[in-house]
Design an enzyme around this catalytic site. Sequence first.
Site, short mmCIF file in Angstrom:
data_model
loop_
_atom_site.label_atom_id
_atom_site.label_comp_id
_atom_site.label_asym_id
_atom_site.label_seq_id
_atom_site.Cartn_x
_atom_site.Cartn_y
_atom_site.Cartn_z
N ASP A 14 -8.70 -2.99 -4.06
CA ASP A 14 -7.98 -2.18 -3.10
C ASP A 14 -7.42 -0.99 -3.89
OD1 ASP A 14 -6.39 -1.53 -0.69
OD2 ASP A 14 -4.70 -2.14 -1.96
N ASP A 16 -4.52 1.75 -2.55
CA ASP A 16 -3.11 2.05 -2.35
C ASP A 16 -2.27 0.79 -2.51
OD1 ASP A 16 -1.38 4.12 -2.02
OD2 ASP A 16 -1.78 4.47 0.09
N THR A 106 -10.91 0.61 0.48
CA THR A 106 -9.63 1.14 0.90
C THR A 106 -9.56 1.38 2.40
OG1 THR A 106 -8.07 3.00 0.61
CG2 THR A 106 -10.42 3.49 0.39
#
Length: 217
Positions: A14, A16, A106
């Site tokens: 991932d 963020d 993402t």
Amino acid sequence: MTTLTLPCPAVLFDVDGTLVDSTPLVERAARRWAAEYDIDPDEFLSGAHGRRTSDRIADFLPPERVRAATEHLDALEAADVAGVTALPGARELLAAMDGLPWAMVTSMDPAQLKARTEAAGIPLPEVVVTASDVHVGKPDPAGYLLAARRLGVDPRACVVIEDAPAGVAAGRAAGATVVAVTTSHDRSELTAADLIVPGLTPFARVPEGLRITIRDR
């Protein structure tokens, strides 16, 4: 200390909250956006992390308004990158991957991903899956399954590194081994993960895949 080795043909990250911290930017944009739509910003933000913007907005607005509202919030988030930084250990771990395939999965759109990774000094891998590449976002496993397919590996043999409950659920649904980092959520919210660690600094690249060193309490 306890040392664990996670054999894997690839690592799916991932972005963020896992590699990049853009919390100040996201909160500024969301609060400005929410005020325009008469939405409680705290309520909106409470379930937004790790999910596609359009999916979260659909929780508050009727279907015919979602696309325009999503484009507006995306534009606000793209307006600046002030406060965006790499999370501790992120650059070092990616620099050490040394032949171990890896991908990004993402909930951001491509423009957001490019702006934030550049601001944080995080490199982009050959395989990137964004919100634009899937019809459904996390917690659906579509993004992780697509990344594994593009890498030519079995998703069930991969390691997924996530920071949010929705992402943990997506990785588990893809059949991967999921390691959660407590960079944005409390451990109690990440219990569905196979392993929970404070961040990326305990990770190291080894011939078999990844090694994680955990300080015993």
